[in-house]
Design a protein around this motif. Structure first.
Motif, PDB file in Angstrom:
ATOM      1  N   GLY A  79       0.811  -1.207   0.000  1.00 59.75           N
ATOM      2  CA  GLY A  79       0.000   0.000   0.000  1.00 59.75           C
ATOM      3  C   GLY A  79       0.847   1.261   0.000  1.00 59.75           C
ATOM      4  N   HIS A  80       1.911   1.244   0.785  1.00 63.24           N
ATOM      5  CA  HIS A  80       2.786   2.414   0.863  1.00 63.24           C
ATOM      6  C   HIS A  80       3.473   2.676  -0.481  1.00 63.24           C
ATOM      7  N   LEU A  81       3.988   1.620  -1.108  1.00 61.96           N
ATOM      8  CA  LEU A  81       4.643   1.792  -2.403  1.00 61.96           C
ATOM      9  C   LEU A  81       3.652   2.223  -3.470  1.00 61.96           C
ATOM     10  N   GLY A  82       2.427   1.675  -3.403  1.00 62.36           N
ATOM     11  CA  GLY A  82       1.411   2.079  -4.370  1.00 62.36           C
ATOM     12  C   GLY A  82       1.086   3.556  -4.257  1.00 62.36           C
ATOM     13  N   ASP A  83       0.983   4.040  -3.031  1.00 65.20           N
ATOM     14  CA  ASP A  83       0.717   5.463  -2.829  1.00 65.20           C
ATOM     15  C   ASP A  83       1.887   6.328  -3.289  1.00 65.20           C
ATOM     16  N   ARG A  84       3.107   5.779  -3.248  1.00 65.49           N
ATOM     17  CA  ARG A  84       4.308   6.557  -3.553  1.00 65.49           C
ATOM     18  C   ARG A  84       4.693   6.527  -5.025  1.00 65.49           C
ATOM     19  N   ILE A  85       4.877   5.333  -5.580  1.00 66.05           N
ATOM     20  CA  ILE A  85       5.401   5.254  -6.949  1.00 66.05           C
ATOM     21  C   ILE A  85       4.353   4.897  -7.983  1.00 66.05           C
ATOM     22  N   GLY A  86       3.128   4.599  -7.541  1.00 65.84           N
ATOM     23  CA  GLY A  86       2.072   4.236  -8.479  1.00 65.84           C
ATOM     24  C   GLY A  86       1.741   2.758  -8.388  1.00 65.84           C
ATOM     25  N   GLY A  87       0.464   2.464  -8.158  1.00 68.94           N
ATOM     26  CA  GLY A  87       0.044   1.081  -7.964  1.00 68.94           C
ATOM     27  C   GLY A  87       0.294   0.197  -9.166  1.00 68.94           C
ATOM     28  N   GLU A  88       0.171   0.760 -10.381  1.00 71.80           N
ATOM     29  CA  GLU A  88       0.356  -0.064 -11.575  1.00 71.80           C
ATOM     30  C   GLU A  88       1.786  -0.581 -11.685  1.00 71.80           C
ATOM     31  N   LYS A  89       2.757   0.209 -11.243  1.00 70.95           N
ATOM     32  CA  LYS A  89       4.158  -0.224 -11.306  1.00 70.95           C
ATOM     33  C   LYS A  89       4.429  -1.307 -10.263  1.00 70.95           C
ATOM     34  N   VAL A  90       3.859  -1.150  -9.072  1.00 67.77           N
ATOM     35  CA  VAL A  90       4.021  -2.158  -8.031  1.00 67.77           C
ATOM     36  C   VAL A  90       3.418  -3.486  -8.490  1.00 67.77           C
ATOM     37  N   ILE A  91       2.235  -3.398  -9.084  1.00 63.09           N
ATOM     38  CA  ILE A  91       1.552  -4.611  -9.555  1.00 63.09           C
ATOM     39  C   ILE A  91       2.386  -5.319 -10.618  1.00 63.09           C
ATOM     40  N   LEU A  92       2.920  -4.568 -11.585  1.00 65.19           N
ATOM     41  CA  LEU A  92       3.688  -5.177 -12.663  1.00 65.19           C
ATOM     42  C   LEU A  92       4.957  -5.848 -12.142  1.00 65.19           C
ATOM     43  N   LEU A  93       5.678  -5.161 -11.277  1.00 63.18           N
ATOM     44  CA  LEU A  93       6.926  -5.719 -10.755  1.00 63.18           C
ATOM     45  C   LEU A  93       6.674  -6.970  -9.916  1.00 63.18           C
ATOM     46  N   SER A  94       5.642  -6.927  -9.085  1.00 62.11           N
ATOM     47  CA  SER A  94       5.364  -8.095  -8.246  1.00 62.11           C
ATOM     48  C   SER A  94       4.861  -9.264  -9.090  1.00 62.11           C
ATOM     49  N   ALA A  95       4.021  -8.978 -10.108  1.00 62.88           N
ATOM     50  CA  ALA A  95       3.490 -10.052 -10.950  1.00 62.88           C
ATOM     51  C   ALA A  95       4.594 -10.755 -11.725  1.00 62.88           C
ATOM     52  N   SER A  96       5.577  -9.994 -12.207  1.00 63.54           N
ATOM     53  CA  SER A  96       6.680 -10.616 -12.931  1.00 63.54           C
ATOM     54  C   SER A  96       7.449 -11.578 -12.024  1.00 63.54           C
ATOM     55  N   ALA A  97       7.591 -11.208 -10.749  1.00 60.87           N
ATOM     56  CA  ALA A  97       8.327 -12.054  -9.812  1.00 60.87           C
ATOM     57  C   ALA A  97       7.529 -13.286  -9.410  1.00 60.87           C
ATOM     58  N   TRP A  98       6.234 -13.106  -9.055  1.00 64.27           N
ATOM     59  CA  TRP A  98       5.476 -14.284  -8.629  1.00 64.27           C
ATOM     60  C   TRP A  98       5.173 -15.212  -9.817  1.00 64.27           C
ATOM     61  N   GLY A  99       5.080 -14.653 -11.030  1.00 64.80           N
ATOM     62  CA  GLY A  99       4.911 -15.501 -12.200  1.00 64.80           C
ATOM     63  C   GLY A  99       6.117 -16.399 -12.414  1.00 64.80           C
ATOM     64  N   PHE A 100       7.302 -15.836 -12.264  1.00 62.61           N
ATOM     65  CA  PHE A 100       8.536 -16.609 -12.421  1.00 62.61           C
ATOM     66  C   PHE A 100       8.645 -17.695 -11.356  1.00 62.61           C
ATOM     67  N   ILE A 101       8.332 -17.354 -10.113  1.00 62.57           N
ATOM     68  CA  ILE A 101       8.423 -18.325  -9.030  1.00 62.57           C
ATOM     69  C   ILE A 101       7.422 -19.461  -9.238  1.00 62.57           C
ATOM     70  N   THR A 102       6.223 -19.121  -9.728  1.00 66.92           N
ATOM     71  CA  THR A 102       5.210 -20.162  -9.966  1.00 66.92           C
ATOM     72  C   THR A 102       5.679 -21.130 -11.044  1.00 66.92           C
ATOM     73  N   VAL A 103       6.243 -20.597 -12.130  1.00 64.39           N
ATOM     74  CA  VAL A 103       6.764 -21.464 -13.193  1.00 64.39           C
ATOM     75  C   VAL A 103       7.900 -22.337 -12.665  1.00 64.39           C
ATOM     76  N   ALA A 104       8.708 -21.794 -11.765  1.00 68.43           N
ATOM     77  CA  ALA A 104       9.878 -22.506 -11.254  1.00 68.43           C
ATOM     78  C   ALA A 104       9.556 -23.461 -10.113  1.00 68.43           C
ATOM     79  N   THR A 105       8.310 -23.477  -9.639  1.00 66.11           N
ATOM     80  CA  THR A 105       7.953 -24.311  -8.490  1.00 66.11           C
ATOM     81  C   THR A 105       8.265 -25.794  -8.695  1.00 66.11           C
ATOM     82  N   PRO A 106       7.921 -26.405  -9.849  1.00 60.87           N
ATOM     83  CA  PRO A 106       8.274 -27.827 -10.030  1.00 60.87           C
ATOM     84  C   PRO A 106       9.784 -28.070  -9.947  1.00 60.87           C
ATOM     85  N   LEU A 107      10.576 -27.126 -10.462  1.00 65.19           N
ATOM     86  CA  LEU A 107      12.027 -27.261 -10.369  1.00 65.19           C
ATOM     87  C   LEU A 107      12.487 -27.186  -8.924  1.00 65.19           C
ATOM     88  N   LEU A 108      11.932 -26.242  -8.170  1.00 63.81           N
ATOM     89  CA  LEU A 108      12.295 -26.114  -6.757  1.00 63.81           C
ATOM     90  C   LEU A 108      11.946 -27.374  -5.982  1.00 63.81           C
TER      91      LEU A 108
END
Length: 426
Positions: A81-110
């Motif tokens: 919430g703090h980052l969304g208020d500061r740098i823009g919620g759309e940027k926070v959403i994009l950065l976090s989605a790229s990371a959790w998408g990668f981790i989800t794809v990598a889950t079987p490998l982990l």
């Protein structure tokens, strides 16, 4: 002659709001983003039984993996919430989605890195929770700044419907993939779609320069907001703010208890029942219910009803009436009735999108993301473990919902509290 400060703020806010075409594009994009968020979130519950067989987990160990998502999820709510208020919620959403998408794809490998399958999967889910925890606070911040007040309820309800749609998609498509190709395919499916969505948003909707600037700011840890300082002490002295927090906590707790444990309830109570029925039907009902709640809320406000009256009505439906059906769910032995009661309870809970979730934006749009993030949710697994009875669990859901509803009905307001105190109540 200088215009009054309040008029200057309103004019500046209107300049930053989306136009109608922009709002339509972003609403559809965020709806899909919310859908993919839940696709990734629900992948583990869908695969838990198969993974337990492969790795030899008992029920307690599987519960550790399932609940570990919320260990991470509740830690980054305020940050999101703090980052969304500061740098823009759309940027926070994009950065976090790229990371959790990668981790989800990598889950079987982990899962196959070594013999410590439980430790690796627990770590993966904690990390996924940390990254997804910023999504809804950042979304709340974004919509509070970019969407007109008269359209917020419908926009938020539409975007929020993605949570039901994503659960539905993973429950249906994920079950088929699980049968045909095994549990790793479910993670490849949900994570891969998330990365495709990230690529679309990056190429079509966001400025590369702004995104690089946001990354630089995050790396340096510098203050980036040109907004006036948020009066936190003033905010948390307001009963309406605490009413919103308690009500949101109650709504989120009730929802995640049902989301996490309804499949287990049906499987244990009705062993011969078809999984696609209880995994799909409640979420099919919830999608139109969410859209209806937003349309109804905006229509009532445009007809002249006071904003707070509409918000409280939505909470009566979202916390009050839904808890009645949760109580019924704990006192029936009929599979058909259980599906009906579960569908009604989950469908009515979507009215919270047009009630308390939007009320936080009424109270403090300049810091709505932070307030939303105060109420992280991690109680679902604990409740089921400590009660040991499905009836008592559903009774507790109703009790929690009633507490949140009563608090909001008594103390809830729609008056802005993040500016000077002399504002008209809506």
């Amino acid at each position: 002659m200088q215009p009054p400060p309040d008029e200057t703020r309103r004019d500046a806010a209107e300049d930053t709001q989306w136009s109608r075409p922009e709002c339509q594009v972003w609403t559809g994009t965020l709806l899909l983003g919310t859908c993919l968020l839940y696709c990734a979130r629900v992948s583990m519950p869908v695969c838990a039984a198969s993974m337990s067989q492969d790795f030899g987990w008992n029920k307690k160990e599987a519960g550790v993996v399932l609940s570990s998502f919320f260990w991470g999820y509740c830690l980054t709510q305020v940050v999101g919430g703090h980052l969304g208020d500061r740098i823009g919620g759309e940027k926070v959403i994009l950065l976090s989605a790229s990371a959790w998408g990668f981790i989800t794809v990598a889950t079987p490998l982990l899962a196959h890195l070594g013999s410590a399958h439980l430790a690796f999967m627990t770590f993966s889910r904690i990390l996924t929770g940390l990254l997804q925890g910023v999504y809804f606070p950042a979304l709340t911040s974004l919509l509070s700044q970019k969407v007109r007040e008269s359209e917020r309820a419908f926009t938020y309800s539409t975007v929020g419907a993605g949570s039901q749609f994503g659960t539905l998609v993973t429950g249906a498509v994920g079950s088929l993939l699980l049968d045909w190709y095994g549990w790793p395919s479910v993670f490849y499916f949900s994570g891969g779609l998330t990365l495709l969505w990230v690529g679309y948003v990056y190429r079509c909707l966001l400025s590369e320069r702004d995104l690089i600037l946001a990354l630089g700011i995050l790396a340096q840890g510098l203050p980036v907001s040109r907004h006036t300082k948020v009066p936190w002490r003033q905010l948390f002295r307001k009963p309406s703010v605490w009413a919103a927090i308690i009500s949101q906590l109650s709504a989120a707790c009730s929802f995640f208890i049902l989301l996490s444990w309804l499949p287990t309830f049906f499987k244990e109570t009705f062993p011969s029942s078809k999984g696609w029925v209880f995994n799909v039907v409640p979420w099919l009902v919830a999608i139109p219910a969410s859209l209806l709640s937003g349309l109804l809320s905006d229509h009532l406000i445009n007809q002249g009803y006071r904003t707070i009256t509409v918000r409280k009505f939505m909470q009566v439906m979202g916390l009050g009436l839904s808890s009645v059906f949760a109580l019924c769910l704990g006192h029936t032995s009929s599979f058909c009735n259980s599906v009906v009661f579960a569908s009604a309870s989950i469908g009515l809970q979507t009215f919270n999108h047009s009630g308390i979730s939007v009320n936080i934006q009424d109270l403090a749009p300049s810091c709505a993301g932070f307030l939303f993030g105060v109420v992280g949710v991690c109680l679902g697994g604990y409740l089921i473990e400590t009660t040991g009875s499905w009836t008592s669990v559903f009774n507790l859901v109703a009790t929690i919902s009633s507490l949140g509803l009563c608090t909001f009905l008594v103390f809830g307001k729609a008056q802005r509290v993040d500016l000077s105190p002399a504002h008209e109540d809506l």
